[in-house]
Write an enzyme that holds these catalytic residues in place. Structure first.
Site, PDB file in Angstrom:
ATOM      1  N   ALA A  63     -62.318 -88.185 -40.702  1.00 13.69           N
ATOM      2  CA  ALA A  63     -61.350 -88.731 -39.757  1.00 13.69           C
ATOM      3  C   ALA A  63     -61.110 -87.654 -38.703  1.00 13.69           C
ATOM      4  CB  ALA A  63     -60.051 -89.055 -40.484  1.00 13.69           C
ATOM      5  N   GLU A 102     -66.453 -91.464 -47.232  1.00 10.37           N
ATOM      6  CA  GLU A 102     -65.785 -92.721 -47.608  1.00 10.37           C
ATOM      7  C   GLU A 102     -66.440 -93.917 -46.911  1.00 10.37           C
ATOM      8  OE1 GLU A 102     -61.986 -90.857 -46.536  1.00 10.37           O
ATOM      9  OE2 GLU A 102     -61.181 -91.635 -48.413  1.00 10.37           O
ATOM     10  N   GLU A 124     -60.723 -82.977 -47.922  1.00  9.14           N
ATOM     11  CA  GLU A 124     -59.332 -83.192 -47.495  1.00  9.14           C
ATOM     12  C   GLU A 124     -58.363 -82.188 -48.098  1.00  9.14           C
ATOM     13  OE1 GLU A 124     -61.407 -85.604 -48.407  1.00  9.14           O
ATOM     14  OE2 GLU A 124     -61.223 -87.309 -47.042  1.00  9.14           O
ATOM     15  N   GLY A 137     -63.676 -88.908 -44.412  1.00 11.67           N
ATOM     16  CA  GLY A 137     -63.847 -90.308 -44.016  1.00 11.67           C
ATOM     17  C   GLY A 137     -65.307 -90.702 -43.839  1.00 11.67           C
TER      18      GLY A 137
HETATM   19  N1  COA Z   1     -62.077 -84.095 -36.746  1.00 11.43           N
HETATM   20  C1  COA Z   1     -62.000 -83.630 -35.489  1.00 11.43           C
HETATM   21  N2  COA Z   1     -62.903 -82.772 -34.957  1.00 11.43           N
HETATM   22  C2  COA Z   1     -63.929 -82.398 -35.745  1.00 11.43           C
HETATM   23  C3  COA Z   1     -64.069 -82.824 -37.070  1.00 11.43           C
HETATM   24  C4  COA Z   1     -63.082 -83.723 -37.576  1.00 11.43           C
HETATM   25  N3  COA Z   1     -63.130 -84.210 -38.813  1.00 11.43           N
HETATM   26  N4  COA Z   1     -65.168 -82.257 -37.610  1.00 11.43           N
HETATM   27  C5  COA Z   1     -65.711 -81.491 -36.643  1.00 11.43           C
HETATM   28  N5  COA Z   1     -64.968 -81.580 -35.508  1.00 11.43           N
HETATM   29  C6  COA Z   1     -65.196 -80.916 -34.224  1.00 11.43           C
HETATM   30  C7  COA Z   1     -64.861 -79.429 -34.300  1.00 11.43           C
HETATM   31  O1  COA Z   1     -63.482 -79.214 -34.133  1.00 11.43           O
HETATM   32  C8  COA Z   1     -65.677 -78.902 -33.143  1.00 11.43           C
HETATM   33  O2  COA Z   1     -65.022 -79.228 -31.932  1.00 11.43           O
HETATM   34  P1  COA Z   1     -64.876 -78.117 -30.759  1.00 11.43           P
HETATM   35  O3  COA Z   1     -66.314 -77.828 -30.373  1.00 11.43           O
HETATM   36  O4  COA Z   1     -64.114 -78.854 -29.694  1.00 11.43           O
HETATM   37  O5  COA Z   1     -64.180 -76.945 -31.368  1.00 11.43           O
HETATM   38  C9  COA Z   1     -66.937 -79.788 -33.178  1.00 11.43           C
HETATM   39  O6  COA Z   1     -66.586 -80.967 -33.909  1.00 11.43           O
HETATM   40  C10 COA Z   1     -68.103 -79.128 -33.896  1.00 11.43           C
HETATM   41  O7  COA Z   1     -67.690 -78.742 -35.196  1.00 11.43           O
HETATM   42  P2  COA Z   1     -67.754 -77.219 -35.736  1.00 11.43           P
HETATM   43  O8  COA Z   1     -66.671 -77.065 -36.769  1.00 11.43           O
HETATM   44  O9  COA Z   1     -67.764 -76.245 -34.606  1.00 11.43           O
HETATM   45  O10 COA Z   1     -69.189 -77.239 -36.421  1.00 11.43           O
HETATM   46  P3  COA Z   1     -69.696 -76.293 -37.613  1.00 11.43           P
HETATM   47  O11 COA Z   1     -71.160 -76.516 -37.695  1.00 11.43           O
HETATM   48  O12 COA Z   1     -69.179 -74.904 -37.465  1.00 11.43           O
HETATM   49  O13 COA Z   1     -69.016 -76.906 -38.937  1.00 11.43           O
HETATM   50  C11 COA Z   1     -68.284 -78.688 -40.397  1.00 11.43           C
HETATM   51  C12 COA Z   1     -69.338 -78.217 -39.377  1.00 11.43           C
HETATM   52  C13 COA Z   1     -68.599 -80.149 -40.705  1.00 11.43           C
HETATM   53  C14 COA Z   1     -68.391 -77.851 -41.682  1.00 11.43           C
HETATM   54  C15 COA Z   1     -66.869 -78.535 -39.812  1.00 11.43           C
HETATM   55  O14 COA Z   1     -66.862 -79.157 -38.547  1.00 11.43           O
HETATM   56  C16 COA Z   1     -65.765 -79.154 -40.639  1.00 11.43           C
HETATM   57  O15 COA Z   1     -65.350 -78.588 -41.635  1.00 11.43           O
HETATM   58  N6  COA Z   1     -65.255 -80.338 -40.187  1.00 11.43           N
HETATM   59  C17 COA Z   1     -64.125 -80.979 -40.802  1.00 11.43           C
HETATM   60  C18 COA Z   1     -64.512 -81.647 -42.084  1.00 11.43           C
HETATM   61  C19 COA Z   1     -63.305 -82.275 -42.715  1.00 11.43           C
HETATM   62  O16 COA Z   1     -62.381 -81.607 -43.150  1.00 11.43           O
HETATM   63  N7  COA Z   1     -63.318 -83.594 -42.786  1.00 11.43           N
HETATM   64  C20 COA Z   1     -62.260 -84.345 -43.414  1.00 11.43           C
HETATM   65  C21 COA Z   1     -61.303 -84.817 -42.391  1.00 11.43           C
HETATM   66  S1  COA Z   1     -60.094 -85.881 -43.120  1.00 11.43           S
END
Ligand code: COA
Length: 257
Positions: A64, A112, A132, A109
């Site tokens: 999400a 999910e 989460e 999400g």
């Molecule tokens: N919601 C909003 N933005 C998200 C996102 C999410 N769930 N997942 C990634 N993004 C955004 C990042 O903030 C970043 O944006 P920015 O460039 O404006 O800073 C962009 O997508 C790229 O992600 P980044 O984190 O820089 O990539 P990475 O390769 O370093 O890491 C992940 C990849 C997937 C490990 C990491 O993005 C992450 O942990 N995402 C969240 C996962 C999560 O907690 N999901 C559950 C949400 S309920």
């Protein structure tokens, strides 16, 4: 549609969630457009199967959209969770087979969403997880119910409590995905599977989907509990800390308040 690209050929709809700069995170607009996509799939009799995938080569859906819900009250969170449940439930109850073609991260999400689809095919680089807990919340789109149904209680609990990601190969061993294929074969293999099913009677396909849904749905009584626990998380300091830490790109410090 702005956030979903649609391609239709031979009766197969390929819908690509298209926010690659945010790793295809699900915001309210994506949900609205998923609803429109499902309307089309239900209405158009020439559609015999649906593939959901993510744009780019990094993510299926990374969850999400954290920036959207970071400031939510518990009331807003309850509405968000309920709407997500409604749309994912529509996918699960669709009378056409739906394949999640998981081309990268399927987190929160995203995992999910994949689990709400009938079948899952993953590319070798796909990663699955429910992170989460690192944000100070629980899954809010069915993860606490569909994950144990697919992989069993112990594996589900470990994934939910540690936030660990698993590889495509491990997801195959867990029974979370049907097949793992090289990335260039992901869409062709998904299409080929749906085209085989399209040769069968659509009436029988619909009945099998509906009966198998009944078989598993009875064992998942906790959807309401998930909505209320998800909403209650928003009243905690740990939720503010967890989401702020993600947005500020630092490690959260949880206090239990
Ligand atoms: N919601 C909003 N933005 C998200 C996102 C999410 N769930 N997942 C990634 N993004 C955004 C990042 O903030 C970043 O944006 P920015 O460039 O404006 O800073 C962009 O997508 C790229 O992600 P980044 O984190 O820089 O990539 P990475 O390769 O370093 O890491 C992940 C990849 C997937 C490990 C990491 O993005 C992450 O942990 N995402 C969240 C996962 C999560 O907690 N999901 C559950 C949400 S309920």
């Amino acid at each position: 549609m702005k956030t979903i690209l649609i391609d239709q050929s031979d009766g197969i709809l390929v819908a690509t969630i298209n926010r690659p700069e945010k790793l295809n995170a699900l915001n309210q607009q994506v949900f609205q457009e998923l609803d429109e996509l499902l309307d089309t799939a239900e209405r158009d009799e020439s559609v015999r199967g649906l593939i959901l995938t993510g744009a780019g080569n990094k993510a299926f859906v990374a969850g999400a959209d954290i920036s959207e819900f970071a400031g939510y009250t518990s009331q807003q969170a309850e509405a968000m969770s309920r709407n997500g449940h409604r749309v994912f439930d529509r996918i699960e109850r669709l009378s056409l087979p739906v394949i999640a073609a998981v081309n990268g991260f399927a987190l929160g999400g995203g995992c999910e969403l994949a689990m709400a689809c009938h079948l899952r095919i993953a590319s070798e680089s796909a990663r699955f997880g429910q992170p989460e807990i690192n944000l100070g919340i629980i899954p809010g789109y069915g993860g606490t119910q569909r994950l144990p149904a697919l992989v069993g209680k112990a594996r589900a609990l470990e994934l939910l409590l540690t936030a660990d990601m698993i590889s495509a190969q491990q997801a195959l061993e867990y029974g979370l995905v049907n097949h793992v294929v090289p990335s260039e074969e992901l869409i062709p293999r998904s299409r080929a599977l749906l085209l085989r099913i399209a040769e069968k009677s659509p009436l029988v396909v619909r009945r099998i989907l509906s009966c198998v849904h009944e078989a598993v749905a009875g064992n998942r009584n906790g959807f309401e509990r998930e909505v209320s626990e998800f909403a209650a998380c928003m009243e905690t300091e740990d939720f503010r800390e967890g989401t702020q830490a993600f947005l500020e790109k630092r490690k959260p410090k949880f206090t239990g308040r």
